[in-house]
Design a protein around this motif. Sequence first.
Motif, PDB file in Angstrom:
ATOM      1  N   GLN A 110       0.826  -1.202   0.000  1.00  0.00           N
ATOM      2  CA  GLN A 110       0.000   0.000   0.000  1.00  0.00           C
ATOM      3  C   GLN A 110       0.860   1.250   0.000  1.00  0.00           C
ATOM      4  OE1 GLN A 110      -2.677  -0.352   3.372  1.00  0.00           O
ATOM      5  NE2 GLN A 110      -4.251  -1.280   2.068  1.00  0.00           N
ATOM      6  N   ALA A 111       0.308   2.318  -0.501  1.00  0.00           N
ATOM      7  CA  ALA A 111       1.016   3.597  -0.492  1.00  0.00           C
ATOM      8  C   ALA A 111       1.440   3.940   0.937  1.00  0.00           C
ATOM      9  CB  ALA A 111       0.135   4.695  -1.062  1.00  0.00           C
TER      10      ALA A 111
ATOM     11  N   PRO B 131       2.117   5.365  -5.469  1.00  0.00           N
ATOM     12  CA  PRO B 131       1.614   4.620  -6.635  1.00  0.00           C
ATOM     13  C   PRO B 131       2.492   4.807  -7.878  1.00  0.00           C
ATOM     14  CG  PRO B 131      -0.209   5.618  -5.470  1.00  0.00           C
ATOM     15  CD  PRO B 131       1.048   6.126  -4.812  1.00  0.00           C
ATOM     16  N   GLU B 132       3.101   5.975  -8.015  1.00  0.00           N
ATOM     17  CA  GLU B 132       3.957   6.215  -9.183  1.00  0.00           C
ATOM     18  C   GLU B 132       5.267   5.443  -9.129  1.00  0.00           C
ATOM     19  OE1 GLU B 132       2.491   8.503  -7.220  1.00  0.00           O
ATOM     20  OE2 GLU B 132       3.803  10.263  -6.925  1.00  0.00           O
ATOM     21  N   ASP B 133       5.556   4.784  -8.017  1.00  0.00           N
ATOM     22  CA  ASP B 133       6.723   3.903  -7.944  1.00  0.00           C
ATOM     23  C   ASP B 133       6.430   2.533  -8.542  1.00  0.00           C
ATOM     24  OD1 ASP B 133       7.349   5.264  -4.690  1.00  0.00           O
ATOM     25  OD2 ASP B 133       8.453   5.715  -6.537  1.00  0.00           O
TER      26      ASP B 133
ATOM     27  N   THR C 114      11.777  -7.545 -11.352  1.00  0.00           N
ATOM     28  CA  THR C 114      10.827  -7.934 -10.314  1.00  0.00           C
ATOM     29  C   THR C 114       9.756  -6.848 -10.201  1.00  0.00           C
ATOM     30  OG1 THR C 114      10.592  -8.656  -8.000  1.00  0.00           O
ATOM     31  CG2 THR C 114      12.198  -6.908  -8.420  1.00  0.00           C
ATOM     32  N   GLN C 115       8.515  -7.261 -10.131  1.00  0.00           N
ATOM     33  CA  GLN C 115       7.400  -6.324 -10.138  1.00  0.00           C
ATOM     34  C   GLN C 115       7.177  -5.725  -8.760  1.00  0.00           C
ATOM     35  OE1 GLN C 115       5.237  -5.361 -12.809  1.00  0.00           O
ATOM     36  NE2 GLN C 115       4.524  -3.860 -11.292  1.00  0.00           N
ATOM     37  N   VAL C 116       7.040  -4.410  -8.738  1.00  0.00           N
ATOM     38  CA  VAL C 116       6.648  -3.685  -7.528  1.00  0.00           C
ATOM     39  C   VAL C 116       5.357  -2.942  -7.855  1.00  0.00           C
ATOM     40  CG1 VAL C 116       7.207  -1.813  -5.933  1.00  0.00           C
ATOM     41  CG2 VAL C 116       8.976  -3.451  -6.625  1.00  0.00           C
ATOM     42  N   THR C 117       4.318  -3.209  -7.095  1.00  0.00           N
ATOM     43  CA  THR C 117       3.035  -2.552  -7.297  1.00  0.00           C
ATOM     44  C   THR C 117       2.629  -1.844  -6.012  1.00  0.00           C
ATOM     45  OG1 THR C 117       2.350  -4.248  -8.889  1.00  0.00           O
ATOM     46  CG2 THR C 117       0.622  -2.853  -7.952  1.00  0.00           C
ATOM     47  N   VAL C 118       2.367  -0.550  -6.133  1.00  0.00           N
ATOM     48  CA  VAL C 118       1.976   0.253  -4.973  1.00  0.00           C
ATOM     49  C   VAL C 118       0.525   0.682  -5.175  1.00  0.00           C
ATOM     50  CG1 VAL C 118       2.504   2.237  -3.528  1.00  0.00           C
ATOM     51  CG2 VAL C 118       4.350   1.063  -4.770  1.00  0.00           C
TER      52      VAL C 118
END
Length: 115
Positions: A13-14, A87-89, A109-113
């Motif tokens: 989460q952000a 989120p923009e990361d 490697t995927q990073v989702t915020v």
Amino acid sequence: QVQLVESGGGLVQAGGSLRLSCAASVALFSRDFFGWYRQGPGKQRELVALTRSIGSPTYADSVKGRFTISRDNGKNTVNLQMSSLKPEDTAVYFCYAFTRGNEYWGQGTQVTVSS
């Protein structure tokens, strides 16, 4: 041939934190560059953070004060501690090394915020 293997991506989460790690298959020299790039959806690949054993690390302006890169020459690893994530990361993060006259990349490697 140098192989770079990343680990540590995921969903957060952000405002949260994540730590990425990358291990090189060979020993890197102190003069070698070792670090991280990222590519967000619909964007070009960009520098996140880069380090050499000599001198100070280089950070993208967008991550300064939030991300910290560290390098362990004994273990041939580089880590990226990411805090206050936004989120923009969100991006695929790639480990990068310049050694022995060539560039090498990890598989990403995927990073989702989430907001």
